[in-house]
Design an enzyme around this catalytic site. Structure first.
Site, mmCIF file in Angstrom:
data_model
loop_
_atom_site.group_PDB
_atom_site.id
_atom_site.type_symbol
_atom_site.label_atom_id
_atom_site.label_comp_id
_atom_site.label_asym_id
_atom_site.label_seq_id
_atom_site.Cartn_x
_atom_site.Cartn_y
_atom_site.Cartn_z
ATOM 1 C CG HIS A 151 -1.893 -0.984 1.420
ATOM 2 N ND1 HIS A 151 -1.862 -1.900 2.003
ATOM 3 C CD2 HIS A 151 -3.139 -1.125 0.527
ATOM 4 C CE1 HIS A 151 -3.293 -2.697 2.078
ATOM 5 N NE2 HIS A 151 -3.757 -2.353 1.075
ATOM 6 N N GLY A 209 -2.929 -1.594 -7.102
ATOM 7 C CA GLY A 209 -1.932 -2.418 -7.462
ATOM 8 C C GLY A 209 -2.214 -3.486 -8.407
#
Ligand code: PAF
Length: 284
Positions: free
Chosen positions: A41, A151
């Site tokens: 993250h 992602g």
């Protein structure tokens, strides 16, 4: 030097700050998360800094994307640690709405997304992408960022969100970020924290077998045979079951036809490791 982010919990506060930044000519990047943050993250936050002058992270465990029996209640909630991690990555604002603010009692709208959202994950989690699409649309409407970063580990999710913003004419640019892995190649995931040492050792075999399979496919081995061998290798390694070992076109996610690789073929894997479902993917 610590860079304490502004923390906001209401839409009014959020919009006030966004308007202030917009008035000052700032550009905005959004990193949506469900918290339980890890270095993957934080790599998204750092990537956002390259595109936008202000970065917002949202933390919201979205009930709409969990099916009954999944780990919604047990999903790790680690707000203080998350905010500290975001501070270390120089995030500017953390938006932490509560469930009622996102979905009040009158909430009646859903999103049905097909195309790239079909097959693969949807064969095993039929309502997952509809729930993701709904919350991401709401977060994009609330934050109104110039950029939003996701992602590539959740590869089908990224493709689904790219489709969502095209279909709903949302004025935001989607940035895909490379998969962050630990020193053993395990893709970082909030659910990795469920693992004890033994399970972690097993989980780390996922990427080894996956990359080996991709290398064999790239070297010309029959795609179906290589996928079948990888599936057997996963089971022999000790994973309890394999949801899929699939090859698809990286953009459309349509399954490979006739076993012929194209330049954008992607290998995608989902399996179960000591009670935890893991996904991963790589280029071929
Ligand atoms: O990838 C996630 O963490 C979630 O699916 C997302 C995009 C934050 C939506 O809840």
């Amino acid at each position: 030097m610590t860079h304490n982010p502004i923390i906001v919990r209401t839409l009014t506060e959020l919009r006030g700050q966004i308007w202030q930044w917009r008035g000052g000519g700032e550009s905005i990047g959004l990193v949506p998360t469900m918290g339980a943050l890890h270095d993957g993250h934080l790599s998204l936050i750092r990537l956002s800094h390259k595109y936008a002058s202000k970065t917002v992270a949202s933390i919201f465990v979205n009930p709409a994307q969990f099916a009954p029996g999944e780990d919604f209640e047990a999903y790790p909630r680690t707000e203080a640690a998350d905010v500290a991690a975001l501070a270390s990555a120089r995030c500017d604002l953390v938006y932490i709405p509560d469930t009622h603010s996102m979905y009040d009692e009158g909430h009646s709208t859903s999103i049905k997304i097909t195309g790239v959202a079909q097959s693969l994950e949807t064969d095993h989690r039929p309502t997952f992408f509809d729930g993701v699409a709904l919350v991401v649309a709401k977060l994009l409407n609330r934050v109104a960022p110039d950029f939003t970063i996701f992602g590539e580990k959740d590869y089908q999710q990224l493709a689904t969100i790219r489709r969502l913003v095209i279909d709903l004419d949302m004025p935001v640019k989607i940035i895909g970020a490379p998969i962050a892995r630990d020193a053993h190649g395990l893709a970082l995931s909030s659910r990795n924290r469920y693992f004890d040492e033994g399970a972690l050792t097993l989980a780390r075999k996922l990427n080894v077998i996956m990359f080996d399979c991709a290398a064999k496919m790239g070297a010309g081995m029959n795609v179906d045979a290589a996928a079948a061998q990888a599936k057997q290798d996963f089971l022999d390694a000790g994973f309890e079951s394999v949801d899929y070992v699939a090859v698809a076109s990286a953009h459309s996610l349509t399954p490979l036809s006739g076993g012929v690789l194209d330049r954008t073929s992607r290998l995608l894997v989902a399996l179960h490791c000591r009670g935890v479902r893991l996904i991963d993917n790589c280029e071929i």
